[in-house]
Motif scaffolding. Structure first.
Motif, PDB file in Angstrom:
ATOM      1  N   GLU B 235     -92.625  38.863  65.090  1.00 25.60           N
ATOM      2  CA  GLU B 235     -91.345  39.477  65.309  1.00 25.60           C
ATOM      3  C   GLU B 235     -90.686  37.908  65.577  1.00 25.60           C
ATOM      4  OE1 GLU B 235     -89.231  41.726  68.767  1.00 25.60           O
ATOM      5  OE2 GLU B 235     -91.016  40.342  69.910  1.00 25.60           O
ATOM      6  N   ASN B 237     -86.592  35.688  65.490  1.00 25.47           N
ATOM      7  CA  ASN B 237     -85.394  36.076  65.615  1.00 25.47           C
ATOM      8  C   ASN B 237     -84.513  35.690  64.312  1.00 25.47           C
ATOM      9  OD1 ASN B 237     -85.054  37.314  69.055  1.00 25.47           O
ATOM     10  ND2 ASN B 237     -86.668  35.150  68.443  1.00 25.47           N
ATOM     11  N   ALA B 272     -90.419  34.536  67.574  1.00 26.52           N
ATOM     12  CA  ALA B 272     -90.653  35.022  69.016  1.00 26.52           C
ATOM     13  C   ALA B 272     -91.940  34.080  69.821  1.00 26.52           C
ATOM     14  CB  ALA B 272     -91.338  36.011  69.517  1.00 26.52           C
ATOM     15  N   LYS B 298     -93.005  40.197  76.820  1.00 25.25           N
ATOM     16  CA  LYS B 298     -92.092  39.917  76.008  1.00 25.25           C
ATOM     17  C   LYS B 298     -90.582  39.561  77.134  1.00 25.25           C
ATOM     18  CE  LYS B 298     -89.240  42.232  72.540  1.00 25.25           C
ATOM     19  NZ  LYS B 298     -89.615  43.262  70.982  1.00 25.25           N
ATOM     20  N   PHE B 310     -85.489  37.015  70.825  1.00 24.79           N
ATOM     21  CA  PHE B 310     -86.401  38.040  72.146  1.00 24.79           C
ATOM     22  C   PHE B 310     -87.104  36.475  72.161  1.00 24.79           C
ATOM     23  CE2 PHE B 310     -84.594  41.439  69.532  1.00 24.79           C
ATOM     24  CZ  PHE B 310     -84.029  42.338  70.424  1.00 24.79           C
ATOM     25  N   ALA B 311     -88.916  36.860  73.154  1.00 26.58           N
ATOM     26  CA  ALA B 311     -89.397  35.451  72.957  1.00 26.58           C
ATOM     27  C   ALA B 311     -90.481  36.544  73.719  1.00 26.58           C
ATOM     28  CB  ALA B 311     -88.848  34.106  73.887  1.00 26.58           C
ATOM     29  N   GLN B 312     -91.891  36.110  72.978  1.00 28.75           N
ATOM     30  CA  GLN B 312     -92.669  36.254  73.834  1.00 28.75           C
ATOM     31  C   GLN B 312     -94.093  35.025  74.652  1.00 28.75           C
ATOM     32  OE1 GLN B 312     -95.480  38.576  71.891  1.00 28.75           O
ATOM     33  NE2 GLN B 312     -93.600  39.929  70.358  1.00 28.75           N
TER      34      GLN B 312
END
Lengths: 288, 348, 278
Positions: B235, B237, B272, B298, B310-312
């Protein structure tokens, strides 16, 4: 006559888990259906068998000793066998072409494979006479070569080939569609030649379908009447087949002889049924 | 026995399945062709095996061009996606087929089949038909059948796609172990990046018939050569902007763009998991949602002046303390990549 | 998922493939196209209008009409019996089911001449049912009812088998769902089952129709092809050939052939529609 004989797909057999508990209407319907089948199918055929077997087995043998009865049965059996086998080869080839090749006119060809099932076989016979009759150029030419078609055995063979045509094609087609071409590719990569691939990888899974279709075609040919009666010329002892023989005996009012010969054909036809069912199941089970 | 694929191109009608692809596979390595479905990976594999012929380019195996050789003469092992086991033959007959058609003596054939059955843990299944086997067992029979004629090269087309997730995990480990034992030069096709990275020595990323990048899993992961590779590996950005005085600025984020002329449009890609964020007032953005993804979390946020982010994080990460919808956050970017912006940008 | 090749069946025309295709086309041409074409050419050389006249003169139109009536009656009767029978055989389990299942296939195994003979032996003079029939004053053999009887017998399996296959594939999920929603068994049949089997029913009915129009051996034996009373399209052709009225025979044959082609097109469409919907 028996135009669409055998287009019906094999009975689904035991493969149906979805069963209902019947209500009163269901049970009444079951009774009606059973009586309908008994009156329409079982009773007439039982009467026919009874009539044919009145004289006991020796009566049947006696009927076969009637003039030309035995010759007719032999002719019927061998022409049916030869045409069924020829169409086993050509039907498999046709199914292969229809399933594996993409070409212009393919769907038309596929549709026309069913023509022998849809067209009255009397009309099919008439077409052959029209093409190969002694008064036509083609017929005269064949006759000149010492190979008359109409009113001779080759005409019977041609008519039966026509009648037989769809059976093997239609039984092989679905199995072939299910066969993953990767199996052939696997064989090639493992080093097999074309012939080996054909014999060892392709034919074994197709074999039950080919055999089933061939037997169905054979049974169908044994019963054929409409096309034969116009094509063969019905010369006793030479081009008279059993169904036409039966017809002649009925016309002459000798129903005992007709029924006795019918019993023989009926026995063969009914005897083939379990084999056809078994092969169909095998062919079906193979393409899981 | 290395494999060299040189500039191959393959067209199906007007559709170009493979376009000028070159691969270099070292002897004894296990390589993966990785990419989305329909990207030409299987076609490359089929060209190497000889099942398909390239319109242009050539294939060299062990220093020799094989383009003139029929598939049956290339001595290649091939494992098909759905295994393509011969349905009417038993396990032992399937495995022995390649030896049989090559007319190997009966005794050596029997021994080789027995060895492979031991090697692949198929004892007791010799006389079963393929329809009586589980997916994982079929897979192993297919591999045994391909290995039986002692091929120079083993090719596997999506070898794990037809089994369910749990078995797949086990088969991956098994394939890796098998390869470590045998050291047959092998290539497998997959569209699953975790499969490629956990099994292969070297990964080739293929998209729309072209080779995007090749390298070890680490090289590819750490340094995606193209925007496609970066997006494909997890994922991300995506922010577009123009370079100004050596920097690309998008909202609060600023990335150095050295040697790029001012005003050049560039695309910034942030993975992410290459981000840190923590609760802070006034901060640079606001958290919208926090989603639990099993062992990971997330965070969906909106950056002031840049848009969604979005960050994980691992679920127990200390950074997550106090993060809840509506709170303000600070963001730190550990790694970001810039790619030239295509004239007309591709869809997401 | 593997890379989807654009058309996995794209044929590379190797010489041996061309040869096989040519062989198959030649075979089909010998058996199907050429005879069919020659029939058309034959009628054309007689002159289409003259042929129509001759058919009329020889009494062909009433015969064709009779055939159509018989065919329609067979379709209706076998449609009802076929649907009921298929539901009985597929959805119910009872003693004797296998026997009934075998009986359904028998009409296909029996030569139509033998069918005719069997009906003669039951309903004809000196037959099993003669006392009953003469008491009622009914005449069946060598009369119209025998044509219907023989044709219904011969076409018995078509609807039943087609519908059976659809029923087996359907399963009972939808019917059970309807029942849980409070539908009566009658509502379930009309609203759920019948719409689901309609393609099978149409397909089987088309087969029945084609087969009924072409029936020859059985109606010849049981009906006697009496002109103006029990002659049908096919027995008309047979008699016309016998009496050397070739134009009439070929004309009627071409009409029947054209009808069968139309049925083939209908069947093909149904097959495609079914393939699309499943």
């Amino acid at each position: 006559m028996a135009a669409l004989m055998g287009t019906v797909r094999p009975s689904p057999g035991g493969a149906s888990p979805a069963v209902l508990k019947p209500g009163a209407a269901g049970i009444a319907g079951r009774g009606l259906f059973a009586s309908w089948l008994s009156l329409l199918v079982a009773l007439p055929l039982a009467v026919l068998a009874w009539h044919g077997l009145e004289g006991g087995p020796s009566g049947v043998l006696a009927a076969l000793e009637l003039p030309y009865a035995w010759e007719a049965l032999q002719l019927t059996l061998w022409t049916s066998a030869v045409t069924a086998i020829l169409n086993a080869v050509m039907g498999t080839a046709t199914a292969w072409v229809l399933v594996r090749y993409r070409f212009w006119g393919r769907s038309l060809l596929s549709m026309l494979v069913d023509l022998p099932l849809a067209i009255p076989t009397l009309v099919a016979g008439l077409m052959i006479v029209n093409l190969f009759g002694p008064q036509t150029p083609l017929g005269a030419w064949c006759k000149g070569l010492g190979f008359p078609v109409a009113f001779a055995v080759p005409g019977i063979v041609l008519a039966l080939l026509f009648i037989n045509l769809p059976f093997v094609v239609r039984s092989v087609e679905p199995v072939l569609m299910d066969l993953d071409p990767a199996e052939e590719e696997a064989a090639v990569i493992l080093g097999a030649r074309t012939w080996t691939t054909l014999r060892r990888v392709l034919l074994p899974p197709l074999a039950p379908a080919i055999a089933g279709g061939t037997l169905q075609g054979f049974a169908r040919a044994l019963a054929e009447f409409g096309s034969i009666v116009v094509v063969s010329g019905n010369i006793p002892g030479r081009t008279l087949t059993s169904p036409v023989f039966i017809f002649g005996e009925v016309e002459a009012g000798r129903t005992e002889a007709a029924a006795a010969v019918s019993v023989v054909l009926l026995a063969i036809a009914i005897g083939l049924q379990p084999a056809v069912r078994w092969l169909n199941r095998l062919a079906g089970a193979r393409h899981v | 026995m290395g494999i060299r694929v040189e500039h191959i191109t393959k067209r199906f009608g007007s559709f170009v399945a493979v376009q000028d692809v070159s691969l270099q596979i070292r002897p004894g390595e296990l390589s993966a062709l990785l990419g989305p479905s329909g990207g030409g990976k299987s076609t490359i594999l089929r060209i190497i095996s000889g099942l398909e012929t390239a319109d242009e380019g050539r294939v060299v195996i062990d220093g020799q061009s094989v383009d003139h050789l029929h598939a049956r003469a290339r001595n290649i092992g091939f494992v098909f996606q759905h295994y393509a086991l011969f349905r009417h033959m038993t396990v032992a007959q399937n495995i022995g087929f390649g030896l049989e058609v090559r007319k190997a003596p009966k005794e050596s054939r029997r021994r080789r089949v027995a060895d492979l059955i031991d090697l692949l843990g198929l004892q007791g299944l010799e006389d079963r038909l393929p329809s009586q086997l589980s997916g994982g067992q079929r897979q192993r029979v297919a591999v045994a059948r391909a290995l039986a004629p002692e091929p120079k090269v083993l090719l596997l087309d999506e070898p794990f796609s037809a089994v369910d997730a749990q078995v797949r995990e086990e088969l991956r480990r098994w394939l890796r172990r098998l390869h470590d034992d045998l050291h047959v030069t092998s290539i497998f096709v997959t569209h699953d990046q975790s499969e490629a990275f956990s099994v292969a020595d070297r990964v080739f990323i293929i998209n729309e018939g072209r080779l995007e990048q090749s390298g070890t899993p680490l090289e590819v992961l750490d340094d995606p050569a193209t925007e496609f590779v970066a997006r494909f590996l997890g994922e991300v950005n995506v922010y577009d902007g123009r370079v100004h005085e050596g920097f690309l600025r998008v909202g609060p984020i600023e990335v150095a763009a050295r040697d790029v002329a001012d005003g050049t449009p560039m695309r910034m890609i942030l993975r992410a998991y290459d981000l840190k964020l923590w609760r802070e007032e006034p901060g640079v953005g606001v958290v919208r949602r926090v989603l639990l993804l099993g062992d990971r979390v997330k965070v969906e946020a909106v950056l002031d002046g840049a848009g969604p982010l979005f960050a994980q994080f691992p679920r127990r990460s200390s950074l997550l303390k106090g993060i809840e919808p509506g709170c303000r956050i600070a963001v730190e970017v550990s790694t970001a990549r810039l790619y030239p912006l295509p004239a007309d940008p591709p869809g997401p | 998922m593997s890379d989807a090749r654009p058309d996995p069946f794209r044929t590379r025309w190797l010489p041996r493939r061309v040869a096989l295709l040519a062989l198959v086309v030649a075979w089909m041409a010998l058996l199907l196209f050429v005879p069919l074409g020659s029939l058309g050419v034959g009628v054309w050389t007689f002159g289409p209008l003259a042929v129509l006249d001759q058919i009329g003169e020889a009494g062909g139109w009433p015969a064709l009409g009779r055939t159509v009536v018989v065919a329609i009656v067979s379709v209706v009767l076998n449609g009802v019996v076929g649907v009921a029978g298929a539901i009985t055989l597929v959805r119910h389990r009872f003693w004797g089911r296998r026997l009934l299942d075998m009986l359904v296939d028998l009409p296909l195994a029996v030569s139509p001449v033998m069918t005719g003979l069997a009906f003669l032996l039951v309903f004809g003079r000196g037959g099993l049912a003669e006392p009953l029939l003469s008491a009622l004053g009914w005449k069946i053999t060598f009369a119209f009812p025998s044509l219907v009887l023989a044709t219904v017998f011969v076409t018995l399996p078509f609807v039943l088998r087609e519908v059976s296959h659809v029923l087996v594939e359907l399963g009972t999920d939808e019917e059970a769902a309807a029942a849980t929603l409070g539908a009566s068994s009658r509502q379930t049949f009309w609203r759920i089952t019948l719409p689901n089997i309609r393609h099978g029913l149409t397909y089987g009915s088309t087969l029945t129709l084609a087969r009924a129009l072409g029936e020859f051996g059985a109606v010849l034996v049981v009906g006697g092809a009496i002109e103006g009373r029990t002659d049908t399209a096919t027995t008309f052709i047979f008699t016309a050939v016998d009496e050397r009225h070739e134009p009439a025979a070929y004309g009627m044959a071409l009409i029947l052939a054209a009808l069968s082609m139309a049925f083939l097109v209908v069947l093909e469409r149904l097959k495609r529609r079914q393939a699309r919907e499943t």
